[in-house]
Design an enzyme around this catalytic site. Sequence first.
Site, short mmCIF file in Angstrom:
data_model
loop_
_atom_site.label_atom_id
_atom_site.label_comp_id
_atom_site.label_asym_id
_atom_site.label_seq_id
_atom_site.Cartn_x
_atom_site.Cartn_y
_atom_site.Cartn_z
CD GLU A 180 -20.24 -13.98 -8.28
OE1 GLU A 180 -21.47 -14.03 -8.14
OE2 GLU A 180 -19.56 -12.96 -8.04
CG ASP A 226 -5.29 -18.08 -53.12
OD1 ASP A 226 -5.06 -17.16 -53.91
OD2 ASP A 226 -4.86 -19.24 -53.27
CG ASP A 236 -6.10 -24.09 -50.13
OD1 ASP A 236 -5.28 -23.26 -50.58
OD2 ASP A 236 -6.91 -24.69 -50.87
CG ASP A 245 -2.39 -19.43 -48.60
OD1 ASP A 245 -2.10 -18.36 -49.18
OD2 ASP A 245 -3.07 -20.33 -49.13
CG ASN A 247 -28.02 -3.92 -6.32
OD1 ASN A 247 -29.09 -3.36 -6.46
ND2 ASN A 247 -27.81 -5.19 -6.65
CG ASN A 288 -24.43 -10.43 -4.89
OD1 ASN A 288 -24.98 -9.63 -5.64
ND2 ASN A 288 -23.69 -10.04 -3.87
CG ASP A 314 -23.92 -13.88 -9.64
OD1 ASP A 314 -24.15 -12.97 -10.45
OD2 ASP A 314 -23.18 -13.74 -8.66
#
Length: 886
Positions: A309, A351, A621, A625, A689, A714, A718
């Site tokens: 999550e 370029d 630029d 392009d 687990n 958890n 986490d």
Amino acid sequence: MPSRHDTIDDTLQYYQSDREGLTELEAAHRLERDGPNVVAQQGPPSAISQLLNAFNNPFIAILVVLAAISACTDVIFADADERSYKSVIILSTMVLLSAVLRFVQEYRSERAAQALRALVSATATVLRRMNGTGQVVARTVPTQDLVVGDIVALSAGDMVPADVLLIESRNLMVSQAALSGESLPAEKYDTLGAVASKDSGTPAGQSDGSLLERPNVCLMGSNVVSGYARGMVIATGAQTYFGMLAGKVLNRKPAPTAFDLGVNKVSRLLICFMLVMVPIVFVLNGASTGDWLTAVTFALAVAVGLTPEMLPMVVSANLAKGALAMSRCKVVVKRLSSVQNFGAMDVLCVDKTGTLTEDRVVVTRHVDAGGYSSDEVLRLAGLNSRYQSGMRNVIDQAIVEAAQTQRDPDLAGWRKVDEIPFDFERRRLSVIVEDMQGEHRLICKGAVDEVLSVATSVRLSDRTVVALDATQRADLRKRCNALQRDGLRVLVLGSRTIPVGMRNDSYDASVECELVIEGMLTLFDPPKASAPGALAALARRGVAVKVLTGDAPEVARATCAQVGLDASRLLCGSDLATLGDKALRECARDTVVFAKLTPMDKARIVRALRADGHTVGFLGDGINDAPALRDADVGISVDSGADIAKETADIILLEKDLAVLETGVVKGRETFGNILKYLNITASSNFGNVFSVLIASALLPWEPILALQLLVVNLIYDTSQMLLPWDKMDPEFIDKPRKWDPRNIRRFMIWMGPTSSVFDITTFWLMWTVFGAGAMYHAGGGNAGQIVMNSGWFIESLVSQTMVVHVLRTARLPFIQSRPAWPVLISTSLAIVIGCALPYSPLGEAFGFVPMPASYWPWLALTMLGYITLAQVIKKCYIARYGQWF
């Protein structure tokens, strides 16, 4: 209200404007009255919409569903005095923690990105009359400050900043692809009709759906391809055609990037894995215990355990951190997902001018057709460059500066009549000037072949004019090629006197014919001293650099050789026309230099490289392009580039330097690496687990850990992973491009997950035998044995899951060869301390824990030593087998 047949002057009067523009005071008043020239949806999303969007994630949706099921289970099956809703509270906490942290991170990063984007905001050239004096000045202002009635100037490369009614134009071609989807540019010119409705703020003709076809109206969102014009702003902001379509155009979900597709593939993999494992856990647990209600609750907890999550928050934090780090290197990230694409880039197309060279052009020679120095050639070239009104560039600036060193510094005595602007098909530019005798003379400069193609005569060194035959053409090309092989850019200059019967005030490209070749100009743009080192650094990072230029092949080859690029294989734009898509893909693999390309040629090469499996970056630029920038995986432009290039690009460089790009590649790979760390480590740990739970459910008479306790594991784990984006990456990881590979994540889970299960099983055995859980069960001690089992495995599970982070975060030997960043070390240490202390705290009993005896800790230490050692061995075997880690 003006009619469709009113004159331009009537329309200007209607809008209370003038051909010389508004006064500063009137412009300020209109800006305050009408508001800024901004489409509302273009701004950052509101805090509320961002907060709601933070909950829009499949993993959070899963947690919400599981919380709802858990709440229903408590209400339906539990007695009123037994309803603790602890599981619901923990699940809700996890949802809020993930969503709120994601919101905070994205809100801050969006504001930071807005501030960075302000550094490269688009501008417009507008005529304003000074208050008091009435003096007319051309000012460059942010497009958001434009108001209705402003007179704006448009030239090649400009984005049209608002809806504009043309009052003057020359050879104006406008691309409306962003509005109509039509790739070919449309011709626009000042003519009567299609004026605007002052009352509604809507350009006239919109009601009949033909506004895009109006020849004298340029719309916000389009861009100028060639030519120039002046026009009056007739609508701004939400009142523009683009603004009125914003709900349909801007609110449309954008096409997913390579990064988005990668995240989606990984998310689908993890969700499918959860959908397979959870029913198996439910059946095994229910069959072994006979308590199907508890089995439902436990299966829900396992589903939570398999749900990463924190992934949205980790992804957002990593991308934002990468973008901010790049901003310190003068790199502005417009789209956060492009940070990862930057790191995945394995081909960079650039370029030549300004990237490999200094973009500092000087005129080195001005010679006649015979190769002798000629001031007249420089004088004519100076007139051409001075009077052309298109997009200014370093070549024209260099020519004007060189011409001003002559005895006639102001190039006096000439009046501009008209011009035929440069475009990328003709590759030449002409101006028509009038001398003091009233004679009209066309002066044309451009690429060698393109000027020779419209020439019929040549002026010799003795000033006589002779027909341009095949031999002379070949001699001229030979002379030009020799100069180009020295790395010089060659421009050919031609001219013609317009016959009296053809003279007028407006000319088109058809007049470019029967030219007399006057001579040539050579220009030199020295290679950057930093280019060879930067190219070598990119090569070490696994990024192949390919040069895509409109210059002649000899110039491109010479410049590339000077900076260390292999130009032995070179393709020209004319070669591309003979190649099919498959053949182009094969040629593009080994070709480093592509010369004499049109804008569409550049885009086609980029698409071919992408189709061949490469992640392609394009650095450009100019207006030419823009198509390639749009088609690349990551478009890169510079702050000094054309508006359309900056608008199209994903990343803006405040300095045009390849060394900056190499830094950006490193930051992109570090960002992606830390995302992969979280995914691989969390997925493999959670799988381990669940695998342990499956074994325990088949062998033990009770759950090895309660559903509530698994949720606590958890939550603590986490939370400890929130600082993983601040970790360091091994140097060998960032030396190669990296892409999403769901197969590797699945393979990694299968290899590393069961490793932890080995020691989970030994922990079950210790709890059952050494610490008396089995004896309590056989003695009929109620749930005392289960409590001991649950408490012991809770600590072992959390500690092992957290400690293995340090093993799996690097391909090296942890702590000795690779040390974690301090934030990661602190967060994981705190998680271990909290997990070990929880059974001894006042909350321990509420969660079903009992304090473990002192003899438990030496066994835990031995278990962790064995686990870390085995994990390191399996990791090395994995690397030896598959040749990669993440």
